[in-house]
Design a protein around this motif. Structure first.
Motif, PDB file in Angstrom:
ATOM      1  N   LYS A 249      17.701   9.676  38.364  1.00  0.00           N
ATOM      2  CA  LYS A 249      16.252   9.395  38.321  1.00  0.00           C
ATOM      3  C   LYS A 249      16.306   8.424  36.887  1.00  0.00           C
ATOM      4  CE  LYS A 249      13.897  12.989  40.980  1.00  0.00           C
ATOM      5  NZ  LYS A 249      12.995  14.067  40.694  1.00  0.00           N
ATOM      6  N   ARG A 250      17.234   7.454  36.573  1.00  0.00           N
ATOM      7  CA  ARG A 250      17.178   6.868  35.388  1.00  0.00           C
ATOM      8  C   ARG A 250      15.904   5.867  35.394  1.00  0.00           C
ATOM      9  NH1 ARG A 250      22.176   5.972  36.691  1.00  0.00           N
ATOM     10  NH2 ARG A 250      22.504   4.119  37.993  1.00  0.00           N
ATOM     11  N   TRP A 251      15.454   5.673  36.320  1.00  0.00           N
ATOM     12  CA  TRP A 251      14.441   4.536  36.300  1.00  0.00           C
ATOM     13  C   TRP A 251      13.090   5.247  35.603  1.00  0.00           C
ATOM     14  CZ3 TRP A 251       9.933   6.246  38.691  1.00  0.00           C
ATOM     15  CH2 TRP A 251       9.959   7.273  39.621  1.00  0.00           C
ATOM     16  N   ILE A 252      12.952   6.715  35.812  1.00  0.00           N
ATOM     17  CA  ILE A 252      11.710   7.316  35.181  1.00  0.00           C
ATOM     18  C   ILE A 252      11.726   6.954  33.401  1.00  0.00           C
ATOM     19  CG2 ILE A 252      10.666   9.451  34.648  1.00  0.00           C
ATOM     20  CD1 ILE A 252      11.509  10.544  37.096  1.00  0.00           C
ATOM     21  N   ALA A 253      12.971   7.130  32.959  1.00  0.00           N
ATOM     22  CA  ALA A 253      13.395   6.910  31.556  1.00  0.00           C
ATOM     23  C   ALA A 253      13.017   5.572  31.353  1.00  0.00           C
ATOM     24  CB  ALA A 253      14.952   7.364  31.204  1.00  0.00           C
ATOM     25  N   LYS A 254      13.607   4.717  32.015  1.00  0.00           N
ATOM     26  CA  LYS A 254      13.525   3.119  31.678  1.00  0.00           C
ATOM     27  C   LYS A 254      11.963   2.765  31.783  1.00  0.00           C
ATOM     28  CE  LYS A 254      18.073   1.524  32.897  1.00  0.00           C
ATOM     29  NZ  LYS A 254      18.779   0.789  33.787  1.00  0.00           N
ATOM     30  N   LEU A 255      11.327   3.224  32.996  1.00  0.00           N
ATOM     31  CA  LEU A 255       9.797   2.885  32.895  1.00  0.00           C
ATOM     32  C   LEU A 255       9.131   3.588  32.048  1.00  0.00           C
ATOM     33  CD1 LEU A 255       8.414   1.310  35.334  1.00  0.00           C
ATOM     34  CD2 LEU A 255       7.801   3.791  36.190  1.00  0.00           C
TER      35      LEU A 255
END
Ligand SMILES: NC(=O)c1ccc[n+]([C@@H]2O[C@H](COP(=O)([O-])OP(=O)(O)OC[C@H]3O[C@@H](n4cnc5c(N)ncnc54)[C@H](OP(=O)(O)O)[C@@H]3O)[C@@H](O)[C@H]2O)c1
Length: 278
Positions: A249-255
């Motif tokens: 879920k790296r999108w969570i960190a990016k977001l």
């Protein structure tokens, strides 16, 4: 003459797995260990040489680099992996501990880079690709409470990576950050032993939460092989990404990084309360 890679901190975790991964793909690997001959599973593999140095000991690093020169191997890559993670409140972590955080993760990495760059320039000038891969962390993107010094050290690693890459643009040496989220390695159990900064003070109520919090993070972590593969690609791809974030879920960190700081504050507070990292 064989292409060789230096990996710092190969006694366990990501460094050990990366050294094995690179050996299996035909590189000669110089792996730094602070004591002894290196882990048995590496010393039994052809193409592995242990170098004995602590990254905070400049003369010992220099002796290790001299060994590479004496062997006559071409150094085409350096993986700055050695690191420690100091936890605790900013208010109470001892000066010795917060200095150690930076001595190892930041100044140690700079010392290894400065001592090895002449060899990387030589490889490049002889027509070979040469790379530096710095192991950063998602903590170099976002700061969790009670991991503030660790996070500050990884923000510094990110800045050093970007600045050095830009300084070396004309030379053809690429500098890349590989930033994992939680990985299943011994770094978590080492962290659980660091309780002193929470004892008998206004942060003591946090301590019972930290065990479950780090256990949950470790359990949700990726295997070190996933990071080793990303490091291999950073060393060998024709045009690698300069910054690679590796986590579920790296999108969570990016977001999350793009959200207002007050929103991030609430996110981390809730996560800590629920014994969850991200
Ligand atoms: N595991 C994670 O979840 C995670 C996530 C993001 C980033 N990272 C980063 O990944 C890197 C490797 O960590 P890991 O998880 O694989 O932990 P690890 O198993 O504890 O490995 C750390 C390595 O660094 C070495 N080291 C520590 N201090 C050193 C020093 N002063 N000089 C030379 N070597 C030293 C250790 O050697 P000794 O055995 O001698 O102590 C060990 O070989 C670190 O930079 C860490 O910040 C880890």
């Amino acid at each position: 003459m064989k292409d060789s890679i230096l990996v710092t901190g190969v006694s366990s975790g990501i460094g050990l797995t990366t050294a094995r991964y690179l050996l299996e793909r035909g590189f000669h690997v110089y792996g730094s260990v602070r004591r002894g001959a290196g882990p048995g599973e590496l010393t039994q593999m052809p193409g592995f040489t242990a170098l004995n140095f602590d990254v905070t000991d400049r003369p010992a690093i220099r002796a290790g680099v001299q060994r590479i020169l004496d062997d006559g191997h071409r150094l085409v890559g350096v993986v700055n992996n050695a690191g420690v993670a100091i936890s605790g409140p900013v208010e109470t972590v001892s000066e010795a501990e917060y200095r150690r955080q930076f001595e190892v993760n930041v100044f140690g990495l700079v010392a290894v880079i400065q001592e090895t760059l002449p060899l990387l320039h030589a490889a490049r000038e002889a027509g070979f690709q040469s790379r530096i891969v710095n192991i950063s962390s998602v903590s170099g993107y976002l700061t969790s409470p009670f991991m503030t010094f660790y996070s500050a050290s990884k923000f510094a690693v990110e800045a050093l990576t970007d600045g050095l890459r830009r300084e070396l643009l004309g030379s053809g040496i690429d500098v890349i950050s590989v930033a994992p989220g939680p990985v299943k390695t011994p770094i978590w159990s080492k962290g659980r032993e660091q309780t002193e900064a929470f004892e008998d003070n206004r942060y003591s109520h946090i301590l019972p939460k930290l065990g479950p919090y780090t256990e949950a993070a470790e359990a949700g972590g990726v295997e070190p092989e996933v990071v080793a593969e990303a490091i291999y690609r950073a060393l060998t791809d024709k045009t690698p990404e300069p910054g690679v974030l590796i986590m579920r879920k790296r999108w969570i960190a990016k977001l999350l990084r793009l959200t207002p700081k007050r929103f991030q504050d609430r996110f981390f507070t809730k996560r800590l309360a629920a014994n969850r990292r991200f």
